[in-house]
Design a protein around this motif. Structure first.
Motif, PDB file in Angstrom:
ATOM      1  N   ALA A   1       9.587   5.512  -2.918  1.00 29.28           N
ATOM      2  CA  ALA A   1       8.949   4.330  -3.331  1.00 29.28           C
ATOM      3  C   ALA A   1      10.034   2.755  -3.819  1.00 29.28           C
ATOM      4  CB  ALA A   1       7.753   4.453  -4.729  1.00 29.28           C
ATOM      5  N   GLN A   2      11.100   3.341  -4.326  1.00 29.05           N
ATOM      6  CA  GLN A   2      12.068   2.403  -4.341  1.00 29.05           C
ATOM      7  C   GLN A   2      12.566   1.592  -3.371  1.00 29.05           C
ATOM      8  OE1 GLN A   2      12.394   2.481  -8.009  1.00 29.05           O
ATOM      9  NE2 GLN A   2      13.219   1.003  -8.127  1.00 29.05           N
ATOM     10  N   MET A   3      13.057   2.880  -2.375  1.00 28.75           N
ATOM     11  CA  MET A   3      12.910   1.648  -1.153  1.00 28.75           C
ATOM     12  C   MET A   3      12.077   0.877   0.039  1.00 28.75           C
ATOM     13  SD  MET A   3      15.677   4.868   0.638  1.00 28.75           S
ATOM     14  CE  MET A   3      16.355   3.987   1.576  1.00 28.75           C
ATOM     15  N   LEU A   4      11.049   1.308  -0.389  1.00 33.27           N
ATOM     16  CA  LEU A   4       9.869  -0.175  -0.254  1.00 33.27           C
ATOM     17  C   LEU A   4       9.920  -1.025  -1.378  1.00 33.27           C
ATOM     18  CD1 LEU A   4       7.439   3.113   0.495  1.00 33.27           C
ATOM     19  CD2 LEU A   4       7.965   2.231   2.431  1.00 33.27           C
ATOM     20  N   GLY A   5      10.417  -1.091  -2.177  1.00 37.41           N
ATOM     21  CA  GLY A   5      10.581  -2.817  -3.474  1.00 37.41           C
ATOM     22  C   GLY A   5      10.168  -1.379  -4.731  1.00 37.41           C
ATOM     23  N   GLY A   6      10.177  -0.357  -4.857  1.00 34.70           N
ATOM     24  CA  GLY A   6       9.986  -0.356  -6.367  1.00 34.70           C
ATOM     25  C   GLY A   6       8.838   0.516  -6.661  1.00 34.70           C
ATOM     26  N   GLY A   7       8.597   1.371  -8.145  1.00 28.63           N
ATOM     27  CA  GLY A   7       7.116   1.790  -7.984  1.00 28.63           C
ATOM     28  C   GLY A   7       6.069   1.035  -8.170  1.00 28.63           C
ATOM     29  N   ALA A   8       4.906   1.436  -8.000  1.00 26.02           N
ATOM     30  CA  ALA A   8       3.652   0.215  -8.322  1.00 26.02           C
ATOM     31  C   ALA A   8       3.629   0.776  -9.992  1.00 26.02           C
ATOM     32  CB  ALA A   8       2.399   0.828  -7.471  1.00 26.02           C
TER      33      ALA A   8
ATOM     34  N   GLN B   1       2.745   0.708  11.171  1.00 29.48           N
ATOM     35  CA  GLN B   1       2.306   0.184   9.515  1.00 29.48           C
ATOM     36  C   GLN B   1       2.188   1.295   8.516  1.00 29.48           C
ATOM     37  OE1 GLN B   1      -0.288  -3.035   9.820  1.00 29.48           O
ATOM     38  NE2 GLN B   1       0.450  -4.310  11.129  1.00 29.48           N
ATOM     39  N   ARG B   2       1.812   2.154   9.374  1.00 31.82           N
ATOM     40  CA  ARG B   2       1.552   3.247   8.404  1.00 31.82           C
ATOM     41  C   ARG B   2       2.705   4.210   7.633  1.00 31.82           C
ATOM     42  NH1 ARG B   2      -2.531   6.492  11.804  1.00 31.82           N
ATOM     43  NH2 ARG B   2      -0.287   8.176  12.066  1.00 31.82           N
ATOM     44  N   LEU B   3       3.024   3.797   6.095  1.00 29.34           N
ATOM     45  CA  LEU B   3       4.154   4.375   5.795  1.00 29.34           C
ATOM     46  C   LEU B   3       4.048   5.194   4.568  1.00 29.34           C
ATOM     47  CD1 LEU B   3       5.603   1.087   5.608  1.00 29.34           C
ATOM     48  CD2 LEU B   3       7.180   2.505   6.785  1.00 29.34           C
ATOM     49  N   GLY B   4       3.054   5.690   4.562  1.00 24.39           N
ATOM     50  CA  GLY B   4       2.137   7.313   3.881  1.00 24.39           C
ATOM     51  C   GLY B   4       1.988   8.078   4.798  1.00 24.39           C
ATOM     52  N   TRP B   5       0.229   8.492   5.013  1.00 28.49           N
ATOM     53  CA  TRP B   5       0.093   9.911   4.497  1.00 28.49           C
ATOM     54  C   TRP B   5      -0.599   9.425   6.276  1.00 28.49           C
ATOM     55  CZ3 TRP B   5       1.720  13.256   1.447  1.00 28.49           C
ATOM     56  CH2 TRP B   5       2.112  12.550   0.388  1.00 28.49           C
ATOM     57  N   MET B   6      -1.995  10.226   6.297  1.00 29.52           N
ATOM     58  CA  MET B   6      -2.624  10.185   7.441  1.00 29.52           C
ATOM     59  C   MET B   6      -3.814   9.238   7.426  1.00 29.52           C
ATOM     60  SD  MET B   6      -3.402  14.047   7.001  1.00 29.52           S
ATOM     61  CE  MET B   6      -4.332  14.391   9.071  1.00 29.52           C
ATOM     62  N   GLU B   7      -4.072   8.820   9.039  1.00 25.60           N
ATOM     63  CA  GLU B   7      -4.863   7.982   8.917  1.00 25.60           C
ATOM     64  C   GLU B   7      -6.436   8.615   8.447  1.00 25.60           C
ATOM     65  OE1 GLU B   7      -9.327   6.843  10.240  1.00 25.60           O
ATOM     66  OE2 GLU B   7      -8.103   8.573  11.605  1.00 25.60           O
ATOM     67  N   SER B   8      -6.646   7.944   7.183  1.00 25.45           N
ATOM     68  CA  SER B   8      -8.142   8.102   6.156  1.00 25.45           C
ATOM     69  C   SER B   8      -9.060   9.114   6.902  1.00 25.45           C
ATOM     70  CB  SER B   8      -8.560   7.109   5.291  1.00 25.45           C
ATOM     71  OG  SER B   8      -7.384   5.633   5.047  1.00 25.45           O
TER      72      SER B   8
ATOM     73  N   SER C   1       0.952  -1.006   0.036  1.00 22.56           N
ATOM     74  CA  SER C   1      -0.083  -0.037  -0.176  1.00 22.56           C
ATOM     75  C   SER C   1       0.676   1.619  -0.078  1.00 22.56           C
ATOM     76  CB  SER C   1      -1.337  -0.215   1.456  1.00 22.56           C
ATOM     77  OG  SER C   1      -1.094   1.620   1.812  1.00 22.56           O
ATOM     78  N   ALA C   2       2.015   1.278   0.753  1.00 20.43           N
ATOM     79  CA  ALA C   2       2.780   2.650   0.423  1.00 20.43           C
ATOM     80  C   ALA C   2       3.749   2.307  -0.821  1.00 20.43           C
ATOM     81  CB  ALA C   2       4.158   2.534   2.350  1.00 20.43           C
ATOM     82  N   ARG C   3       4.021   1.597  -1.363  1.00 16.25           N
ATOM     83  CA  ARG C   3       4.322   1.585  -2.661  1.00 16.25           C
ATOM     84  C   ARG C   3       3.658   2.477  -3.728  1.00 16.25           C
ATOM     85  NH1 ARG C   3       6.357  -3.846  -4.636  1.00 16.25           N
ATOM     86  NH2 ARG C   3       6.084  -2.850  -6.454  1.00 16.25           N
ATOM     87  N   ARG C   4       1.944   2.023  -3.274  1.00 15.40           N
ATOM     88  CA  ARG C   4       1.106   2.385  -4.817  1.00 15.40           C
ATOM     89  C   ARG C   4       0.697   3.675  -3.556  1.00 15.40           C
ATOM     90  NH1 ARG C   4      -2.823  -1.237  -3.204  1.00 15.40           N
ATOM     91  NH2 ARG C   4      -2.380  -3.049  -4.043  1.00 15.40           N
ATOM     92  N   THR C   5       0.721   4.783  -2.749  1.00 11.70           N
ATOM     93  CA  THR C   5       0.836   5.269  -2.164  1.00 11.70           C
ATOM     94  C   THR C   5       1.507   6.463  -2.567  1.00 11.70           C
ATOM     95  OG1 THR C   5      -0.060   5.254  -0.315  1.00 11.70           O
ATOM     96  CG2 THR C   5       0.816   7.160  -0.274  1.00 11.70           C
ATOM     97  N   TRP C   6       2.918   5.937  -2.743  1.00 16.52           N
ATOM     98  CA  TRP C   6       4.198   7.113  -2.666  1.00 16.52           C
ATOM     99  C   TRP C   6       4.244   7.413  -4.440  1.00 16.52           C
ATOM    100  CZ3 TRP C   6       5.486  10.544   0.582  1.00 16.52           C
ATOM    101  CH2 TRP C   6       5.162  10.519   1.651  1.00 16.52           C
ATOM    102  N   THR C   7       3.983   6.301  -5.493  1.00 16.54           N
ATOM    103  CA  THR C   7       4.312   6.093  -7.078  1.00 16.54           C
ATOM    104  C   THR C   7       3.020   6.771  -6.731  1.00 16.54           C
ATOM    105  OG1 THR C   7       4.603   3.814  -6.672  1.00 16.54           O
ATOM    106  CG2 THR C   7       4.064   4.618  -8.650  1.00 16.54           C
ATOM    107  N   GLU C   8       1.876   6.977  -6.327  1.00 20.25           N
ATOM    108  CA  GLU C   8       0.940   8.167  -7.307  1.00 20.25           C
ATOM    109  C   GLU C   8       1.162   9.847  -5.882  1.00 20.25           C
ATOM    110  OE1 GLU C   8      -2.713   9.773  -7.971  1.00 20.25           O
ATOM    111  OE2 GLU C   8      -2.089   7.522  -8.252  1.00 20.25           O
ATOM    112  N   ALA C   9       2.186   9.837  -5.430  1.00 15.92           N
ATOM    113  CA  ALA C   9       2.370  11.139  -4.928  1.00 15.92           C
ATOM    114  C   ALA C   9       3.341  11.309  -5.803  1.00 15.92           C
ATOM    115  CB  ALA C   9       3.288  10.637  -3.481  1.00 15.92           C
ATOM    116  N   ALA C  10       4.425  10.730  -6.322  1.00 12.35           N
ATOM    117  CA  ALA C  10       5.522  10.748  -7.468  1.00 12.35           C
ATOM    118  C   ALA C  10       4.281  11.429  -8.154  1.00 12.35           C
ATOM    119  CB  ALA C  10       6.388   9.853  -7.499  1.00 12.35           C
TER     120      ALA C  10
END
Ligand SMILES: [Fe+2]
Ligand SMILES: [Fe+2]
Length: 274
Positions: free
Chosen positions: A105-112, A231-238, A48-57
């Motif tokens: 995103a790369q460090m989390l395992g790669g861009g989604a 577990q939250r590697l991205g943004w705020m709680e939704s 989920s963090a890979r997706r979040t940070w790819t979308e952020a990029a």
């Protein structure tokens, strides 16, 4: 992928070009990249963090294009030189943000995987409009709505972040974005009197269209009430994100627009309670 779409993939050229870029923005390499530890994260959280940070990029990439288009329009409109000079920094800031998000995103395992149409990355104003109205349309969409709304949300995400690298990345972005968010209102201190009632109506409708687009993205945010800090590697709680987004829309966008005689409310088609 649909016709015309490409995968959102990025690169650095390296060598002397990268050195010049690092010289311009040394703070990127000063972030605590080495201390990033995701060993406590579950595979689901990582994905989920890979997706979040790819979308952020990708969003930063689009914002870079929006800043560049706005800059060109400001020059065509012969906006004051100092105002244009101020805006000329923004595209570089956005490229820095692209790198920060993509590298994470790369460090989390790669861009989604993310497909998009590079020919339609941003919407441009009608070429039939006067140069000043084109500039004002871009500024109202990209700065008075887009950037002004993203700042309180980024700041909230920064305060909510626990992981040191993520916190440092968000702090860097928030620092740059403060100037971006203020720019739209500064611009209209200059431009507002150049526009008649018909222009202001056009601007109100464009602001409404942009707000609608933002609000429709809110309904895509999954409400994960029990996301755990580790577990939250991205943004705020939704839920907190959505509450802050709604409050920010009122305070940071609608209120200052109304103060300038631009009222997008009658033209909104999406409910703000999404
Ligand atoms: Fe940005
Ligand atoms: Fe920005």
């Amino acid at each position: 992928m649909k016709p015309g779409e490409e995968l959102f993939e990025l690169s650095m050229w390296g060598g002397a070009v990268e050195r010049r870029y690092r010289h311009l923005r040394p703070e990127v390499e000063q972030l605590p990249w080495q201390d990033f530890d995701v060993s406590k994260a579950t595979p689901e959280a990582l994905l989920s963090a890979r997706r979040t940070w790819t979308e952020a990029a990708f969003q930063e990439h689009r914002t870079g294009a929006a800043c560049a288009a706005s800059l060109q329009a400001l020059i065509a409109a012969r906006a004051p030189i100092d105002l244009v000079a101020m805006a000329s920094r923004f595209a570089l800031d956005e490229m820095v943000h692209v790198e920060l998000c993509a590298r994470l995103a790369q460090m989390l395992g790669g861009g989604a995987p993310l497909a998009y149409d590079p020919k339609h990355i941003i919407a441009l104003p009608s070429p039939e409009l006067s140069p000043k109205l084109q500039a004002s349309e871009l500024v109202i969409r990209n700065f008075c709505v887009g950037e002004a709304l993203s700042i309180p949300i980024l700041r909230g995400s920064w305060h909510a972040a626990r992981q040191p690298l993520i916190r440092a990345i968000l702090a860097r972005i928030v620092k740059d974005e403060a100037a971006h968010g203020a720019f739209g209102w500064l611009y209209f201190d200059w431009a507002l009197d150049l526009h008649d009632e018909a222009d202001r109506l056009h601007l109100a409708k464009e602001a409404a269209r942009t707000i609608d687009a933002v609000v429709s993205r809110w309904s895509d945010i999954p409400l994960l009430e029990n996301e755990h800090d580790d577990q939250r590697l991205g943004w705020m709680e939704s839920r907190a994100y959505l509450d802050l987004a709604k409050r920010s829309l009122d305070r940071a966008v609608l209120k200052p627009l109304l103060e300038r005689g631009i009222d997008p409310r009658p033209h909104l088609t999406k409910s703000l309670d999404a």
